[in-house]
Design an enzyme around this catalytic site. Sequence first.
Site, short mmCIF file in Angstrom:
data_model
loop_
_atom_site.label_atom_id
_atom_site.label_comp_id
_atom_site.label_asym_id
_atom_site.label_seq_id
_atom_site.Cartn_x
_atom_site.Cartn_y
_atom_site.Cartn_z
N ASP A 168 0.89 -1.19 0.16
CA ASP A 168 -0.08 0.04 0.04
C ASP A 168 0.77 1.22 -0.12
O ASP A 168 1.69 1.33 0.90
CB ASP A 168 -0.89 0.14 1.25
CG ASP A 168 -2.13 1.09 1.27
OD1 ASP A 168 -3.07 0.89 1.85
OD2 ASP A 168 -1.70 2.19 0.89
N ASP A 218 -3.70 2.21 -5.40
CA ASP A 218 -2.55 2.30 -4.61
C ASP A 218 -2.02 0.98 -3.89
O ASP A 218 -1.29 0.88 -2.67
CB ASP A 218 -2.24 3.48 -3.76
CG ASP A 218 -2.73 3.47 -2.38
OD1 ASP A 218 -3.90 2.82 -2.42
OD2 ASP A 218 -2.34 3.91 -1.39
N GLU A 219 -2.89 -0.06 -4.10
CA GLU A 219 -2.99 -1.03 -3.04
C GLU A 219 -3.23 -2.55 -3.80
O GLU A 219 -4.12 -2.41 -4.82
CB GLU A 219 -3.99 -0.76 -2.22
CG GLU A 219 -4.34 -1.67 -1.18
CD GLU A 219 -5.60 -1.15 -0.36
OE1 GLU A 219 -5.89 -2.10 0.59
OE2 GLU A 219 -6.28 -0.41 -0.65
N1 DCP Z 1 -8.71 8.13 -1.12
C1 DCP Z 1 -9.64 9.02 -1.46
N2 DCP Z 1 -10.64 9.00 -0.28
C2 DCP Z 1 -10.70 8.49 0.89
C3 DCP Z 1 -9.67 7.48 0.99
C4 DCP Z 1 -8.75 7.43 -0.03
O1 DCP Z 1 -9.75 9.55 -2.45
N3 DCP Z 1 -11.59 8.38 1.63
C5 DCP Z 1 -7.66 8.14 -2.21
C6 DCP Z 1 -6.60 9.11 -1.68
C7 DCP Z 1 -5.50 8.01 -1.40
C8 DCP Z 1 -5.54 6.82 -2.18
O2 DCP Z 1 -7.11 6.76 -2.20
O3 DCP Z 1 -4.11 8.86 -1.54
C9 DCP Z 1 -5.18 5.48 -1.29
O4 DCP Z 1 -5.96 5.37 -0.13
P1 DCP Z 1 -5.33 4.87 1.33
O5 DCP Z 1 -6.27 4.49 1.97
O6 DCP Z 1 -4.11 3.94 0.88
O7 DCP Z 1 -4.55 6.28 2.07
P2 DCP Z 1 -3.24 7.01 1.37
O8 DCP Z 1 -2.44 6.14 0.47
O9 DCP Z 1 -3.47 8.42 1.02
O10 DCP Z 1 -2.50 7.03 2.91
P3 DCP Z 1 -1.82 6.00 3.77
O11 DCP Z 1 -0.43 6.06 3.83
O12 DCP Z 1 -2.73 5.62 5.00
O13 DCP Z 1 -2.13 4.45 2.90
MG MG Z 2 -2.09 4.01 0.74
#
Ligand code: DCP
Ligand code: MG
Length: 357
Positions: free
Chosen positions: A10, A105-106
């Site tokens: 992730d 991203d995952e």
């Molecule tokens: N995303 C979004 N709305 C949300 C959650 C996520 O648009 N409620 C989008 C933005 C994030 C991406 O999806 O960058 C990936 O989600 P993640 O939950 O993996 O969050 P992040 O990668 O941003 O942070 P982390 O480091 O916690 O994985």
């Molecule tokens: Mg993420």
Amino acid sequence: MGQRKIIHVDMDAFYASVEQLDNPKYRGKPVIVGGSPNSRGVVATCSYEARKFGVRSAMPTRTAYNLCPNGIFVKPRIPRYKEVSEKVFAILNSISLKIQPLSLDEAYLDVTENSLKESSATKIAQYIKRRIEKEIGLTASAGVAENKFIAKIGSDFNKPDGLTVVRPGDSLEFISNLDVRLIPGVGPSCEKRLNDLEIFKIKDIRNKTKKELELYLGKFGPTLYDYSFGRDTREVQRASGCKSIGAEQTFRNDLIDDESIEMKISELSAEISKRARAKGLGGRTVTIKIKFFDFKVITRSFTFGQFVNEYDLIFSKAFHLINSERVENKKSIRLLGVSLSNFPEKGEIRQLSLGLL
Ligand code: DCP
Ligand code: MG
């Protein structure tokens, strides 16, 4: 079945990290990606610098602004994030054929067999992280475990730039004292229901029976019970170009009685379940096709919230669809078909916040 080796990868603060990559002046600063602060938008994500101020995904941007007035607020650039995502998946795809993308991203990887001929999943995870950093300039976190559930909890355990390895014998202890909120699929309302049952930590789930949990939480209950012991038999389901898996049969003598119709639906569902499982694929949509004695053809579909390939789920849905149709229309049937479709796409994007973009 032998021991499986699963990695969950992730990316860290994905959208915000891409913004920092493309705009060096944003690096080391609180970057908040989402709607503008004076609109009714929400935060898609934010950099770890912004998280120190309490800013979180899905929070109204206005709240984020109050918490972090000096933050850099930027609009999402989804096409750019897709481009970066493709680079990440190119790296993952070069390692294993069994990859299940969950969002941009995952992904899960089953690395029991892999192109590196490497038996240590930990080394593979380190290699993936290193390549993402060197070739793309971003950090990812990874969890290594014997199943998807533990691997996913692992990747979240030590973010950002984390690597958590849970050896099979350690799974039970690893999850025991974690809050139930950390279980994938447990949202705020499920968490509240669990808390009402005096369940706060994952180990507390073990005090209930499967039956009790099913009563309180529906189908997710028994799954939670298995999770609480670190058990998860879900396969890593490959994204594929495959559009649908179907089976149909034309009858020598038209079918009219409920029993033979049920039996045919059962046979067809079993066939599809077997084929989907052989491919390691799950689909969200079950479709039935009926051709009546007068050659009139109809199709009816149902779409699940998750990917399925289990016989009983396919059968019960297909049977229900047929029955709903037969309530009004008891004509005899010349052909029956069942199919499964709507498989995960490569790099499938989570729909969550797209409404706001
Ligand atoms: N995303 C979004 N709305 C949300 C959650 C996520 O648009 N409620 C989008 C933005 C994030 C991406 O999806 O960058 C990936 O989600 P993640 O939950 O993996 O969050 P992040 O990668 O941003 O942070 P982390 O480091 O916690 O994985
Ligand atoms: Mg993420």
